[in-house]
Design a protein around this motif. Structure first.
Motif, mmCIF file in Angstrom:
data_model
loop_
_atom_site.group_PDB
_atom_site.id
_atom_site.type_symbol
_atom_site.label_atom_id
_atom_site.label_comp_id
_atom_site.label_asym_id
_atom_site.label_seq_id
_atom_site.Cartn_x
_atom_site.Cartn_y
_atom_site.Cartn_z
ATOM 1 N N VAL A 15 18.212 25.574 30.503
ATOM 2 C CA VAL A 15 16.896 26.046 30.044
ATOM 3 C C VAL A 15 15.820 25.012 30.358
ATOM 4 C CG1 VAL A 15 15.549 26.657 28.004
ATOM 5 C CG2 VAL A 15 17.875 27.519 28.256
ATOM 6 N N VAL A 16 16.129 23.736 30.095
ATOM 7 C CA VAL A 16 15.159 22.672 30.389
ATOM 8 C C VAL A 16 14.862 22.610 31.886
ATOM 9 C CG1 VAL A 16 14.790 20.178 30.359
ATOM 10 C CG2 VAL A 16 15.770 21.311 28.362
ATOM 11 N N ALA A 52 15.003 25.105 34.005
ATOM 12 C CA ALA A 52 14.155 26.249 34.343
ATOM 13 C C ALA A 52 12.703 25.989 33.952
ATOM 14 C CB ALA A 52 14.673 27.506 33.645
ATOM 15 N N ILE A 53 12.509 25.354 32.799
ATOM 16 C CA ILE A 53 11.145 25.015 32.369
ATOM 17 C C ILE A 53 10.509 24.031 33.343
ATOM 18 C CG2 ILE A 53 9.807 23.890 30.552
ATOM 19 C CD1 ILE A 53 11.809 24.999 28.542
ATOM 20 N N MET A 54 11.288 23.048 33.787
ATOM 21 C CA MET A 54 10.775 22.078 34.753
ATOM 22 C C MET A 54 10.428 22.752 36.079
ATOM 23 S SD MET A 54 10.556 19.216 33.283
ATOM 24 C CE MET A 54 11.161 18.386 31.804
ATOM 25 N N VAL A 58 9.421 25.870 36.489
ATOM 26 C CA VAL A 58 8.153 26.589 36.291
ATOM 27 C C VAL A 58 6.989 25.608 36.282
ATOM 28 C CG1 VAL A 58 6.855 28.005 34.659
ATOM 29 C CG2 VAL A 58 9.274 28.473 35.048
ATOM 30 N N ALA A 59 7.186 24.455 35.614
ATOM 31 C CA ALA A 59 6.132 23.438 35.609
ATOM 32 C C ALA A 59 5.848 22.924 37.019
ATOM 33 C CB ALA A 59 6.540 22.286 34.697
#
Length: 241
Positions: free
Chosen positions: A110-111, A113-115, A117-118
């Motif tokens: 999850v982390v 995937a967030i990175m 997107v960022a």
């Protein structure tokens, strides 16, 4: 409290063998685990052996280590030298540890995937800046700035955005984690009394998150930087005029 006894009172214990023995309550303990607090009592080893009609018998020996991670090595050594079966706590709680591994895999996915997107967000920002600064890029290249300097300029801008985000995110993360650690509640239904969230504080978590953020920012900033370095100043100035 269920027996109506208290500190200093004498109670009579009856074993499955029909043997009885009087014990004086010399102390009370509280671990927070309901199963242990309501179903365990500590007596001298000799008295327990007599009450269970098993003189000189020991069921289990527990070894407490300064370093819990050395448990498998110590268990193997004890089993080899003593000949008795020795089980490390990692082996005894293997199912729980496997569940924690699965949880960590999900968390890091999850982390990640967030990175990702960022990283796309940083890419869009640098691409927009590159488009808006096209005329300035043309002027700088006309003055003799090489392509390597242009790439380095926009790459550093992307890394700076990532570093600023990492710093702000770290401060926000520490603040939120600290706020969560102050939340009080009580849960006894699971057999374990809890009054606060069990939060693990580790500097390594923030280091890993910052490394991911800077890596994403560097990759996201490199692509627009390379495109900016390849711009033809003549075409830009001619189009702007």
């Amino acid at each position: 409290s269920r027996l109506g006894a208290g500190y200093g009172d004498t109670i009579t214990a009856v074993s499955s063998e029909g043997l009885t023995r009087n014990f004086k309550i010399a102390g009370l303990f509280h671990t927070g685990t309901t199963a242990r607090d309501e179903g365990e009592a500590y007596v001298l080893l000799k008295n327990a052996q007599i009450l269970s009609a098993r003189p000189n018998a020991i069921n289990e020996i527990r070894i407490k280590l300064d370093d819990p991670n050395r448990a498998p090595v110590v268990a193997h050594r004890a089993e080899t030298e003593l000949g008795y079966k020795a089980v490390a706590w990692q082996q005894a709680n293997e199912s729980i540890l496997e569940a924690l591994v699965v949880r960590n895999v999900i968390m890091y996915t999850v982390v990640g995937a967030i990175m990702l997107v960022a990283g796309f967000g940083i890419y869009n920002i640098i691409s927009t800046i590159t488009h808006e600064k096209a005329r300035d890029i043309a002027i700088m290249k006309s003055l003799g700035f090489p392509e390597a300097d242009m790439r380095r300029l926009f790459l550093l801008e992307g890394v700076a955005i990532g570093a600023a985000g990492s710093l702000l995110g770290g401060i926000l993360g520490v603040s939120m984690t600290y706020a969560l650690s102050l939340v009080r509640f009580e849960i006894a239904a699971t057999g374990q009394e809890m009054t606060r969230l069990p939060i693990a504080w580790s500097l390594m978590h923030y280091v890993i998150a910052s490394a991911f953020a800077l890596g994403s920012a560097a990759v996201a900033g490199y692509l627009p930087a390379r495109r900016a370095a390849r711009l033809n100043p003549v075409e830009i100035i001619r189009g702007a005029s």
